[in-house]
Design an enzyme around this catalytic site. Structure first.
Site, PDB file in Angstrom:
ATOM      1  N   GLN A 198       0.836  -1.213   0.000  1.00 35.44           N
ATOM      2  CA  GLN A 198       0.000   0.000   0.000  1.00 35.44           C
ATOM      3  C   GLN A 198       0.870   1.263   0.000  1.00 35.44           C
ATOM      4  O   GLN A 198       0.458   2.312  -0.481  1.00 35.44           O
ATOM      5  CB  GLN A 198      -0.916   0.031   1.233  1.00 35.44           C
ATOM      6  CG  GLN A 198      -2.043  -0.982   1.234  1.00 35.44           C
ATOM      7  CD  GLN A 198      -1.692  -2.279   1.950  1.00 35.44           C
ATOM      8  OE1 GLN A 198      -0.519  -2.681   1.958  1.00 35.44           O
ATOM      9  NE2 GLN A 198      -2.672  -2.937   2.553  1.00 35.44           N
ATOM     10  N   ASP A 239      -6.965   1.114  12.117  1.00 33.35           N
ATOM     11  CA  ASP A 239      -8.171   0.357  11.779  1.00 33.35           C
ATOM     12  C   ASP A 239      -9.069   0.186  12.986  1.00 33.35           C
ATOM     13  O   ASP A 239     -10.268  -0.093  12.840  1.00 33.35           O
ATOM     14  CB  ASP A 239      -7.777  -0.992  11.177  1.00 33.35           C
ATOM     15  CG  ASP A 239      -7.042  -0.767   9.864  1.00 33.35           C
ATOM     16  OD1 ASP A 239      -5.826  -0.463   9.911  1.00 33.35           O
ATOM     17  OD2 ASP A 239      -7.681  -0.829   8.806  1.00 33.35           O
TER      18      ASP A 239
HETATM   19  C1  LIG Z   1      -7.472   5.411   6.906  1.00 33.09           C
HETATM   20  S1  LIG Z   1      -7.506   3.776   7.408  1.00 33.09           S
HETATM   21  C2  LIG Z   1      -6.043   3.204   6.693  1.00 33.09           C
HETATM   22  C3  LIG Z   1      -5.560   1.916   7.291  1.00 33.09           C
HETATM   23  O1  LIG Z   1      -6.147   0.795   6.618  1.00 33.09           O
HETATM   24  C4  LIG Z   1      -5.092   0.011   6.103  1.00 33.09           C
HETATM   25  O2  LIG Z   1      -5.353  -1.352   6.097  1.00 33.09           O
HETATM   26  P1  LIG Z   1      -5.807  -2.080   4.714  1.00 33.09           P
HETATM   27  O3  LIG Z   1      -4.995  -1.490   3.604  1.00 33.09           O
HETATM   28  O4  LIG Z   1      -5.511  -3.548   4.993  1.00 33.09           O
HETATM   29  O5  LIG Z   1      -7.298  -1.815   4.600  1.00 33.09           O
HETATM   30  C5  LIG Z   1      -3.918   0.330   6.987  1.00 33.09           C
HETATM   31  O6  LIG Z   1      -3.986  -0.342   8.221  1.00 33.09           O
HETATM   32  C6  LIG Z   1      -4.093   1.800   7.110  1.00 33.09           C
HETATM   33  O7  LIG Z   1      -3.379   2.413   8.126  1.00 33.09           O
END
Ligand SMILES: CSC[C@H]1O[C@H](OP(=O)(O)O)[C@H](O)[C@@H]1O
Length: 348
Positions: A198, A239
């Protein structure tokens, strides 16, 4: 290339949803047309839409999609089936509390409806309100977050807590958007964030698009960068935050928090109040999603790892509140006695 056109990750279009496929970024900006609640479940589970607030918004629109297709004239039947659909969406991913918070809000919005039509309207209206509120919330988080920084600062961030993970602006990245608006110059280090990348795919892309000087590093470079570069702060998303301030975030966050303490660098969590879960006493009680081993063993569909080995793929870890300098919310920055402060800010 600097561009400021805003890309919305989830858009409601009366009888379907237009969803940015985050798994295709950064080289393809593909939008999916979702017409069933099953396709919404799949888009959340497969991280086509991801990021706690964006997951909540997508799930809320998933219920709206179901509601527009409900056949029948019994409002009791509508409400019974709405709960079933809510429970179904709740199985898509376990950690981001916004998923459960959003679908609960939508179900409650229809509770007092006396007709199917009124219930249907209430569901759609609430889902749209959740998205609208989240944009305002993230902007406010950006303003409070920016109050911690000064012109020329460098922030390290992990994973992607950007505009595409929310309704707009993001949480951890929101200060960068506001800084650009105010003509301030900030720079960033983004960790690539294995295994789903990400950071390298989404955060680096998002910050470059808005003209922020961003440096991509691999996750294992973080200690070297924090020791040797002038990092003003670490800001990450979340999260789920437990009642005592323990914070679940993308795997690798805990390590950054420990490093921040070691090198005396402020460590902030940017979080909407909707991501604070007072029902969960400590981080030990936050469900941690374990995802497919393929995310670790494969890159672009090619196996890179040895065969016949065990794989462990927790998608999140929990940072104890003792390692957190402050929590940046839309109502201000919390520090010190997190249990007390979170209770106050969440219930006032
Ligand atoms: C603004 S919430 C972003 C948060 O979500 C991500 O997890 P994922 O990509 O698995 O949905 C990650 O923990 C981020 O910090």
């Amino acid at each position: 290339m600097i561009t400021t056109d805003f890309i919305q990750s989830v858009r409601w279009e009366k009888d379907h949803i237009i969803l940015l496929d985050q798994q295709k970024l950064p080289h393809q900006t593909d939008f999916l047309k979702l017409t069933t609640i099953e396709s919404v479940w799949e888009s959340i589970h497969s991280l086509q839409v991801r990021g706690a607030p964006a997951i909540g918004i997508a799930a809320a629109f998933g219920l709206a999609l179901w509601a527009t297709k409900f056949q029948g004239d019994s409002v009791e039947d509508f409400k019974k089936e709405l709960k079933n659909q809510k429970d179904y969406l709740a199985t898509s991913r376990p950690t981001a509390v916004n998923l459960f918070w959003a679908i609960e809000r939508v179900e409650n919005a229809a509770a007092s409806a006396q007709t199917v039509e009124a219930a249907r309207d209430a569901v759609v209206k609430e889902a749209l309100l959740i998205q609208k509120e989240d944009e305002e919330v993230c902007r406010s988080i950006g303003e409070y977050g920016l109050s911690l920084l000064k012109d020329g600062d460098t922030v390290l961030t992990h994973c992607n807590a950007g505009g595409i993970a929310t309704a707009r602006y993001g949480t951890a990245l929101a200060p960068f958007y506001i800084a650009k608006e105010k003509g301030m110059s900030l720079s960033a280090f983004a960790t690539e964030t294995r295994p789903v990348l990400q950071g390298s795919r989404l955060t680096a892309w998002e910050l470059e698009r808005i003209g922020i000087d961003v440096t991509l590093i691999t996750d294992n470079m973080a200690a070297h960068v924090l020791k040797n570069k002038k990092i003003s702060a670490i800001i990450v998303g979340t999260d789920r935050i437990a009642a005592n301030g323990d914070t679940a975030n993308k795997i690798g966050t805990l390590g950054l928090a420990v490093l921040a303490k070691t090198f005396d660098i402020p460590f902030y969590v940017a979080s909407p109040l909707s991501t604070i879960d007072l029902a969960v006493p400590t981080g030990d009680d936050i469900p941690i999603e374990e995802r497919s081993p393929d995310e670790v063993t494969h890159l672009n569909g090619q196996r890179i790892a040895a065969e016949n080995i065990s794989i462990y793929n927790p998608a999140f870890d929990v940072t104890p509140h003792e390692y957190i300098t402050g929590i940046i919310t839309e109502k201000g920055i919390i520090s010190g006695n997190f249990a007390e402060e979170l209770q106050k800010i969440k219930t006032n």
